[in-house]
Design a protein around this motif. Structure first.
Motif, PDB file in Angstrom:
ATOM      1  N   THR A   1       0.821  -1.244  -0.283  1.00  0.00           N
ATOM      2  CA  THR A   1      -0.069   0.130   0.055  1.00  0.00           C
ATOM      3  C   THR A   1       0.921   1.217   0.032  1.00  0.00           C
ATOM      4  O   THR A   1       2.159   1.037   0.000  1.00  0.00           O
ATOM      5  N   LEU A   2       0.172   2.281  -0.060  1.00  0.00           N
ATOM      6  CA  LEU A   2       0.988   3.677   0.249  1.00  0.00           C
ATOM      7  C   LEU A   2       1.910   3.704   1.483  1.00  0.00           C
ATOM      8  O   LEU A   2       3.019   4.243   1.505  1.00  0.00           O
ATOM      9  N   VAL A   3       1.310   3.052   2.401  1.00  0.00           N
ATOM     10  CA  VAL A   3       2.134   3.074   3.722  1.00  0.00           C
ATOM     11  C   VAL A   3       3.163   2.359   3.561  1.00  0.00           C
ATOM     12  O   VAL A   3       4.463   2.584   3.939  1.00  0.00           O
TER      13      VAL A   3
ATOM     14  N   ASP B   1      13.976   1.618  -6.404  1.00  0.00           N
ATOM     15  CA  ASP B   1      13.248   0.215  -6.691  1.00  0.00           C
ATOM     16  C   ASP B   1      11.902   0.448  -5.940  1.00  0.00           C
ATOM     17  O   ASP B   1      10.993   0.253  -6.823  1.00  0.00           O
ATOM     18  N   ALA B   2      11.908   0.664  -4.694  1.00  0.00           N
ATOM     19  CA  ALA B   2      10.620   0.742  -4.077  1.00  0.00           C
ATOM     20  C   ALA B   2       9.766   1.832  -4.585  1.00  0.00           C
ATOM     21  O   ALA B   2       8.380   1.711  -4.955  1.00  0.00           O
TER      22      ALA B   2
ATOM     23  N   VAL C   1       4.961   3.115  -8.298  1.00  0.00           N
ATOM     24  CA  VAL C   1       4.343   3.709  -9.317  1.00  0.00           C
ATOM     25  C   VAL C   1       3.637   2.815 -10.423  1.00  0.00           C
ATOM     26  O   VAL C   1       2.796   2.702 -11.029  1.00  0.00           O
ATOM     27  N   GLN C   2       4.441   1.542 -10.739  1.00  0.00           N
ATOM     28  CA  GLN C   2       4.060   0.258 -11.290  1.00  0.00           C
ATOM     29  C   GLN C   2       2.629  -0.250 -10.980  1.00  0.00           C
ATOM     30  O   GLN C   2       1.824  -0.512 -11.665  1.00  0.00           O
TER      31      GLN C   2
ATOM     32  N   PRO D   1       2.411   8.577  -5.449  1.00  0.00           N
ATOM     33  CA  PRO D   1       3.184   8.683  -4.140  1.00  0.00           C
ATOM     34  C   PRO D   1       2.653   9.897  -3.283  1.00  0.00           C
ATOM     35  O   PRO D   1       1.982  10.860  -3.622  1.00  0.00           O
ATOM     36  N   CYS D   2       3.097   9.709  -1.928  1.00  0.00           N
ATOM     37  CA  CYS D   2       2.744  10.760  -0.877  1.00  0.00           C
ATOM     38  C   CYS D   2       3.637  11.792  -0.861  1.00  0.00           C
ATOM     39  O   CYS D   2       4.810  11.505  -1.524  1.00  0.00           O
ATOM     40  N   ASP D   3       3.748  12.680  -0.244  1.00  0.00           N
ATOM     41  CA  ASP D   3       4.473  13.738   0.107  1.00  0.00           C
ATOM     42  C   ASP D   3       5.860  13.452   0.554  1.00  0.00           C
ATOM     43  O   ASP D   3       6.968  13.807  -0.133  1.00  0.00           O
ATOM     44  N   ASP D   4       5.878  12.477   1.716  1.00  0.00           N
ATOM     45  CA  ASP D   4       7.043  12.226   2.296  1.00  0.00           C
ATOM     46  C   ASP D   4       8.033  11.265   1.455  1.00  0.00           C
ATOM     47  O   ASP D   4       9.122  11.575   1.429  1.00  0.00           O
ATOM     48  N   SER D   5       7.463  10.535   0.484  1.00  0.00           N
ATOM     49  CA  SER D   5       8.383   9.544  -0.193  1.00  0.00           C
ATOM     50  C   SER D   5       8.831  10.382  -1.425  1.00  0.00           C
ATOM     51  O   SER D   5       9.823  10.252  -1.783  1.00  0.00           O
ATOM     52  N   MET D   6       7.967  11.388  -1.912  1.00  0.00           N
ATOM     53  CA  MET D   6       8.578  12.129  -3.117  1.00  0.00           C
ATOM     54  C   MET D   6       9.817  13.298  -2.578  1.00  0.00           C
ATOM     55  O   MET D   6      10.758  13.087  -3.388  1.00  0.00           O
TER      56      MET D   6
END
Length: 588
Positions: free
Chosen positions: A299-301, A321-322, A327-328, A333-338
């Motif tokens: 999930t997004l989390v 990779d994650a 994206v695949q 993507p959420c704010d933190d990951s970006m």
């Protein structure tokens, strides 16, 4: 006051009735009463044909309790013998006991009861006290007051009892909830998964992990366990004990085919989260690979946790990779990951990917952080993408961010890498006039680099004096850049003056300082100074630079002398030095 019966009234019926929704006790002298008492830390219960009564250690319950001291005196008792007393506790369904008044239907706080002392033997402590013509017996259980406490259940509907268990757990009534759970289990009544999970949450809130683990094992054996159950238990074990024990439980569940089917994505997220808190990226990656092998979809989390922990631990390739897997899978993507990915791209020099992530954030109406914008400007600057760097700078301004020293240093560096050194110096002058407060040693050093490339030794000297006058710490790097500017302008005397000033400031020159100084002295034919430098700091790189410079200036005799000395002190010449010496020997 206790009512005293005459001998003629001993055979009359009498009854003590404690009104309660879930339990009641009826006693009749004309009915044969079947009694069961669990000894040796047993159930702590007296079960009676028409109802139930619990005998437990006297206490004051937080939710409900009833203490009654009942004095019994009948005609068959001899005078001055024991008047028996029982301590009762009755639990009702709603956790409250109605107030009993003496005027209500003749029921007072003290009712007449037959002697019950014969019910208890080993687990009861009898204390005899002479009180005028009576003695009292205090009955107490010798085990923990909450251990194995159960109810006699008149209600046999599992659904209703599960709802009752759910209410007690949500109200944080640990003792009553546990007693009801044990009563259902003893009566072969199965609570629902929801009720058991709520009971687990109640126990874990009160840090009763051992009781929670017993219920967890019961849920496994009866196959009413869920993914939420595993999430609760694993998180509690990690918090109360340690992450390694939680990991062992998780791996054991994965090996069990029956348990494995209950391991959902949330369970995997829980495991990744507990390792992310301690930056244990190896274990986090292991859980991630296990999730993929079990055909679970993150999930997004999941991906936010993975990207952030990998970036924090410097595992940028794993973070990429994650991010690509997220994206695949069609997850936005959420704010933190970006923000984390942009930082990783800046460190790895992947400015194109960082720019794409920034565009995705803008398209998703996510405001990039100030740090992310700075990281992207720095990445573009290192790649020499000056126009893109200034576009991101304009975007940062439009978002309401004010550039800081890191921003300006990145932009000046971008101009240097694009060989726009004059523009870099002009930008520095505008910053010094408008925002002099943001200037620091790094910005000055970047500008000194521009002076070195342009051979502006006088401008470099001016910047050096400004740094010292403003109180900025001047490092060896700053002096090296100034000497390098003198070298480019072929100003050996000025370079030697800067070197002497540097020594006066109690700064030790490094190899780069001496190399630049030797090259300056060779171009200025300061052979004595060259020899002094070599004697003060014998180094293979310095000797190679000196010999090569002397050969280029046709000082072959001096070069041979330095070459012999170099071999005598055990320094090895490089290939270029050997080739030059061979050429000079042939000419001789």
């Amino acid at each position: 006051m206790a009512e005293v019966l005459s001998s003629s009234a001993a055979s009359h019926d009498f009854r003590v009735h404690f009104q309660c929704i879930s339990c009641s006790a009826y006693f009749n002298s004309g009915i044969k009463i079947n009694t069961i008492f669990a000894k040796n830390r047993g159930f702590g219960m007296v079960a009676i044909a028409e109802g139930s009564i619990r005998i437990s250690k006297p206490r004051i319950s937080e939710t409900y309790s009833l203490w009654k001291s009942i004095e019994v005196k009948s005609s068959w008792e001899m005078s001055n013998k024991v008047a028996r007393s029982l301590e009762f506790e009755s639990v009702c369904e709603e956790g409250k006991m109605p107030n009993l008044d003496e005027n209500e239907e003749g029921i007072s706080e003290k009712q007449i009861l037959p002697p019950w002392g014969s019910l208890c033997d080993q687990d009861l402590e009898v204390q005899n006290h002479n009180l005028d013509d009576r003695s009292r017996i205090s009955i107490r259980t010798t085990y923990d007051e909450t251990e194995n406490e159960i109810f006699y259940l008149e209600e046999r509907n599992e659904e209703k009892l599960s709802k009752r268990l759910l209410r007690l757990s949500r109200s944080n009534k640990v003792r009553s909830a546990l007693a009801l759970y044990r009563s259902m289990k003893l009566s072969s009544l199965l609570p629902t998964s929801h009720a058991c999970n709520s009971l687990l949450s109640c126990l874990l809130r009160n840090r009763k992990l051992d009781d929670a683990l017993k219920i967890f094992e019961f849920m496994k054996s009866t196959e009413i366990i869920t993914g939420h159950t595993y999430t609760l238990i694993l998180k509690a074990v990690a918090d109360i004990r340690n992450c390694d024990e939680a990991l062992s439980m998780f791996e054991e569940a994965e090996r069990d085919d029956k348990s494995k089917k209950y391991m959902d994505t949330i369970v995997y997220n829980t495991m990744i989260s507990m390792f992310a808190k301690t930056n244990k990226w190896v274990q986090a990656e292991r859980i991630w690979r296990s999730l993929q092998d079990n055909s679970q979809v993150g999930t997004l989390v999941t991906y936010r946790l993975l990207v952030c922990i990998f970036v924090r631990c410097g595992q940028n390739e794993l973070a990429f990779d994650a991010y690509h897997e997220m994206v695949q899978n069609g997850l936005g993507p959420c704010d933190d990951s970006m923000q984390a990915i942009i930082g990783a791209c800046a460190r790895e020099g992947k400015w194109d990917m960082a720019l794409n992530v920034l565009e995705s954030m803008l398209n998703s109406e996510i405001k990039p952080s100030f740090i992310a914008c700075n990281a992207l400007i720095n990445s573009l600057g290192k790649a020499g993408k000056v126009e893109l760097a200034f576009k991101v700078y304009g975007l940062m301004k439009s978002l309401g961010y004010e550039p800081d020293a890191y921003t300006w240093n990145s932009l000046i560096g971008a101009l240097n890498r694009a060989n726009q050194h004059a523009d870099a110096l002009r930008l520095f002058e505008s910053i010094r006039k408008e925002q002099s407060s943001v200037l620091n040693t790094h910005i000055y050093n970047t500008c000194l680099m521009s002076c070195q490339r342009l051979g502006l030794w006088d401008r470099a000297m001016q910047l050096l004096w400004q740094m010292e006058g403003s109180g900025f710490p001047v490092s060896v790097t700053s002096y090296n850049l100034v000497i390098g500017a003198c070298e480019a302008a072929r100003k050996p005397k000025v370079a030697l003056q800067v070197y002497e000033h540097m020594v006066q400031q109690k700064l030790s020159p490094d190899v780069f300082t001496l190399l630049s100084l030797i090259r300056c002295c060779i171009w200025g034919s300061f052979w004595y100074e060259v020899e002094e430098i070599l004697n003060s700091a014998p180094n293979g790189s310095l000797y190679n630079a000196a010999i090569q410079g002397m050969c280029l200036r046709s000082k072959t005799d001096l070069a041979r002398k330095m070459y012999v000395k170099m071999r005598e002190i055990g320094l090895k010449p490089d290939g270029k030095t050997r080739a030059l010496m061979l050429q000079n020997l042939r000419k001789r």
